[in-house]
Design an enzyme around this catalytic site. Structure first.
Site, short mmCIF file in Angstrom:
data_model
loop_
_atom_site.label_atom_id
_atom_site.label_comp_id
_atom_site.label_asym_id
_atom_site.label_seq_id
_atom_site.Cartn_x
_atom_site.Cartn_y
_atom_site.Cartn_z
N SER A 63 1.01 73.30 -25.85
CA SER A 63 1.75 73.22 -24.59
C SER A 63 1.46 74.45 -23.74
O SER A 63 0.30 74.79 -23.52
CB SER A 63 3.24 73.07 -24.92
OG SER A 63 3.95 72.64 -23.79
N ASP B 139 1.82 61.17 -23.13
CA ASP B 139 2.47 62.49 -23.11
C ASP B 139 3.11 62.66 -21.74
O ASP B 139 2.40 62.80 -20.73
CB ASP B 139 1.43 63.58 -23.38
CG ASP B 139 2.05 64.98 -23.46
OD1 ASP B 139 3.23 65.13 -23.06
OD2 ASP B 139 1.36 65.89 -23.93
N HIS C 70 4.37 64.62 -26.94
CA HIS C 70 3.86 65.95 -26.58
C HIS C 70 3.70 66.86 -27.80
O HIS C 70 3.19 67.95 -27.68
CB HIS C 70 4.82 66.59 -25.58
CG HIS C 70 4.31 67.88 -25.00
ND1 HIS C 70 3.13 67.95 -24.29
CD2 HIS C 70 4.81 69.14 -25.03
CE1 HIS C 70 2.93 69.21 -23.90
NE2 HIS C 70 3.93 69.96 -24.35
#
Lengths: 554, 263
Positions: free
Chosen positions: B95, B217, B245
């Site tokens: 991320s 996602d 995610h």
């Protein structure tokens, strides 16, 4: 049921079974795959959200959330569920079929298969509309309370900052700086009505580059400022909420997103206004308005105090100047120079003075004195003492008697008590100098070809000490042509905690170093380092007998 | 300043092997790698850490100035590298940490041989033709979610956790023993993360990189993954089956295989 009698003991009422409870429970039930795909949804959740079962099945639970909630789901909810196997009391908002948002609290458990792999997520959904509203109220109340406390602290800080400033100039600077910080304004200008010209003028400015509108503002652009001041009502303008163009366009300050004009008044009389412009959009609620008014009231009071201080100082300075002002006598047989330096960091006047006058035709009298204290009273006492010294000296009493008479005079002038005076008379024919001192620092003599020296004779106590009769001691020295006598007040030799002896030694050395300078330039040199926290007064007389006026002159 | 204590650095695996740094993303801590890290211990010196303000890092070291942009976090990564004398490491960032890895590799390229970017996004907010997937209002909603979810952080427990990172038993009674965060720090990090724009930093990256894009996602949509791949000079893009995610939790095996194939 612990023996309590029940009409339906052992059997639920007709129609109630596990399935009915599932469908119509007071909470939503959801079963989903580990990825969130909805497998079953109960009737309660359907009725809350307005979706049909067909619309929901196959969609993912996170698709029902707001975009922000979806991020939260991905970054917090799903990881926690996977790692802990359960999450509880997560606050989310469901987006209903009609777009309405339903605040909910969600509990989930993750069930796993025999191998420990995630199999199914069971979720209960509680309507949290009331709870969320209450939480928001609590949050808002907390924020309001914090804001109120911040404002209180800022008001206290404001009054502390304003208390440190004394005159209008420093007060104006303090007002604009502290208001810019406390009200978070990009630009602040302070306009005050000038006491003499009655013009409204910018006297302080914080931030902002342009200087448009300086000069008399009272009649500019339809005189809106004057109206605000007259009505005494704060003007607020915000680009967000007001469709009108700015009422003060072209005036002292350029609004960016919002503007506030706070009128200032003292004892009911308009005295000026503070103009604040804000770079960011700003809504002014009642509390903000009350806070700004409180700031304005404090500034008004402080500025009024500064104005009174200014007036008092102006009167004192004027008085002092008028008391000191008279041209020294012109005579070819001597030269005289004097200077007066107000203290560095205080604006109150002191009681120092100097004077030069002729005594009859053949002598000149020089005097330097220092009345204890500051302000108008000290200046007044100085004036009286100066006149008295001049009158007494003119009668030809001689230095010792002049000081003795002054001592008696001070008995009737309590403000002048403890004043110190150095007085000398120079016979212009013979060059004989007779001098006496009432508690004053020693005079300094510079004779051509000799080292400068301090004159320690003829000393007595300060005036009005009531320590018995004055000594009639008089010092006497013959001044040769070109010799100079320096009189001064203690501001010249007192520097903080340094011993007086150091100050005197420095003075002697400095005088030696500049002995070739003309007397005016010499005095400038002696005060070139400035003075500390006391006024300083200097007088230098140079003996210039004309050729042939005295036997033996070169 | 003890960098290793500050970031709660944990080193495992083969000390003689090349290093692999695993960096957690927004919302959690190094626990996010619990299913992935063990798989690389045989072949790598595995370095786990918590960003300052998260997990068992030293919360007192958090400073809003230093961490006002992602560069502050990248600086921490480089300080860890320096402390452990790492060069030629593999950096795996999840991320927002994928962008932190890009910034660190741009600053000190010799530290990193390879970057693995899991669900990267250089900018979350749509901008003039660029699709990030979110509007400014969406981010405000996220901040709102953070404000109403303290995840077991209460004013009574916060000092206990912050003051006693070495006594985890004190935290056991909390509802959530993972992903504990001071709400103020979490809100600040959310703002820094979701309002950042690091698109230009992608062009400068010289380190060979793997972009791992999940299916569906919502945080980093596929167009964003493709965008990242297109702008990083030496990059590969792999589309994963994993949904969501966090493939490090939902599909660790697929993630491990993808990383192995790249290395």
């Amino acid at each position: 049921m612990h023996g309590l009698p029940s009409p339906h003991e052992g059997a639920p009422p007709a129609g109630e079974d596990a399935e009915a409870h599932y469908e119509d429970a007071p909470c939503g039930y959801v079963s989903a795959t580990p990825g969130g795909e909805l497998l079953t949804v109960n009737r309660t959740l359907l009725s809350w959200t307005g979706y049909t079962r067909a619309e929901l099945l196959g969609r993912r639970f996170q698709d029902l959330l707001t975009p922000g909630g979806r991020i939260y789901h991905e970054t917090h909810y799903a990881p926690l569920l996977r790692m802990q196997g359960a999450v509880r009391e997560i606050a989310l908002e469901l987006v209903c079929a009609d777009g309405r948002r339903l605040p909910v609290l969600v509990n989930s458990v993750l069930s796993t298969d025999a191998a420990g792999e995630p199999r199914l997520v069971r979720t209960t959904v509680f309507d949290a509309t009331q709870r969320r509203r209450y939480e928001r109220e609590l949050l808002l109340a907390g924020e309001r309370e914090r804001a109120a406390r911040r404002r209180m602290e800022r008001l206290q800080r404001l009054s502390a900052v304003l208390a440190a400033a004394v005159d209008t100039r420093t007060m104006a600077a303090a007002v604009v700086d502290v208001l810019a910080a406390d009200l978070d304004a990009g630009e602040v200008a302070l306009a005050l009505v000038d006491q003499h010209s009655a013009q409204l003028q910018i006297v302080g400015r914080h931030g902002g580059a342009h200087a448009a509108g300086d000069g008399d503002l009272s009649r500019a652009a339809g005189a809106p400022l004057e109206r605000i001041m007259r009505e005494g009502r704060t003007l607020l303008w915000s680009a967000d909420t007001s469709s009108e163009t700015l009422p003060l366009a072209g005036l002292a300050i350029e609004p960016v997103q919002a503007l506030a004009v706070l009128p200032l008044a003292a004892r009911g009389e308009p005295m000026g206004a503070v103009l604040l412009s804000f770079d960011t959009p700003r809504q002014f609620d009642e509390e903000e308005l009350a806070f700004m008014d409180a700031c304005a009231a404090q500034c008004s009071q402080a500025l009024e105090r500064a104005r009174l201080y200014d007036n008092q100082r102006t009167i004192a300075r004027t008085l002092q100047q008028s008391l000191l002002a008279n041209d020294p006598p012109r005579d070819a047989r001597f030269g005289v120079a004097s200077c007066y330096l107000p203290a560095g960091d205080t604006l109150d006047v002191g009681g120092d003075w100097h004077d030069t006058f002729c005594i009859g035709d053949g002598s000149v009298g020089v005097v330097v004195g220092d009345v204890v204290g500051r302000g108008i009273e000290a200046a007044t006492a100085m004036g009286q003492l100066r006149s008295a010294a001049r009158a007494l000296a003119g009668a030809g009493l001689g230095p010792a008697e002049v000081l003795a008479q002054l001592d008696g005079f001070v008995e009737r002038l309590p403000r002048a008590r403890m004043a110190t005076v150095a007085y000398a008379e120079l016979d212009l024919g013979t060059g004989r100098l007779r001098y006496a001192s009432a508690g004053h620092p020693p005079m300094l003599l510079m004779a051509p070809g000799e080292p400068a020296r301090l004159l320690w004779d003829g000393r007595g106590m300060p005036l009005g000490t009531r320590l018995g009769a004055r000594s009639d001691a008089v010092g006497q020295v013959d001044m040769r042509p070109g010799a100079r006598l320096l009189l001064y007040t203690d501001g010249l030799i007192e520097h903080g905690a340094d011993p007086i002896d150091d100050g005197l030694a420095t003075l002697v050395a400095k005088t030696e170093a500049h002995r070739t300078l003309p007397i005016g330039a010499l005095l400038d040199e002696l005060v070139s380092d400035g003075v500390d926290d006391d006024d300083t007064c200097l007088l230098c007389v140079e003996y210039r007998p004309t050729a042939g006026s005295r036997a033996g002159d070169p | 300043m003890d960098v290793l204590a500050r970031n709660n650095v944990k080193v495992s695996g083969d000390p003689a092997a090349p290093a692999m740094i695993l960096a957690h993303g927004f919302g959690c801590d190094q626990n996010m790698w619990r299913f992935v890290a063990p798989a690389f211990e045989a072949t790598h010196r595995v370095v786990l850490f918590d960003h300052v303000g998260f997990g068992d890092s030293d919360h007192a070291a958090w400073d809003p100035q230093r961490y006002a942009t992602l560069d502050g976090y990248a600086r921490d990564v480089l300080e860890i590298c320096r402390e452990l004398e790492l060069t030629g490491a593999v950096f795996v960032g999840h991320s927002v940490s994928s962008m932190i890895g890009v910034l660190a590799a741009n600053a000190e390229p010799e530290r990193f041989d390879r970057l693995v970017l899991v669900g990267p996004s250089p900018r979350y907010i749509d901008d003039n033709g660029y699709v990030g997937g979110f509007s400014r209002e969406d981010i405000d909603e996220l901040l709102d979610s953070l404000a109403s979810n303290y995840l077991g952080w209460s004013s009574a427990m916060a000092p206990v956790i912050v003051g006693n990172p070495d006594r985890p038993e004190l935290g056991e009674e909390l509802t959530n023993s993972f992903c504990r965060t001071d709400p103020a720090i979490a809100a600040h990090f959310a703002r820094v993360t979701f309002l950042a724009d690091n698109r230009a930093d992608l062009d400068a990256l010289q380190t060979p990189s793997l972009v791992l894009q999940c299916s569906d996602d919502v945080i980093a949509p596929q167009v964003v993954g493709e965008y990242v791949h297109a702008r990083i000079p030496h990059s590969e893009l792999v589309l994963m089956q994993a949904v969501g995610h966090c493939p490090n939790l939902s599909a660790p095996d697929e993630l491990i295989s993808a990383i192995r194939a790249f290395l």
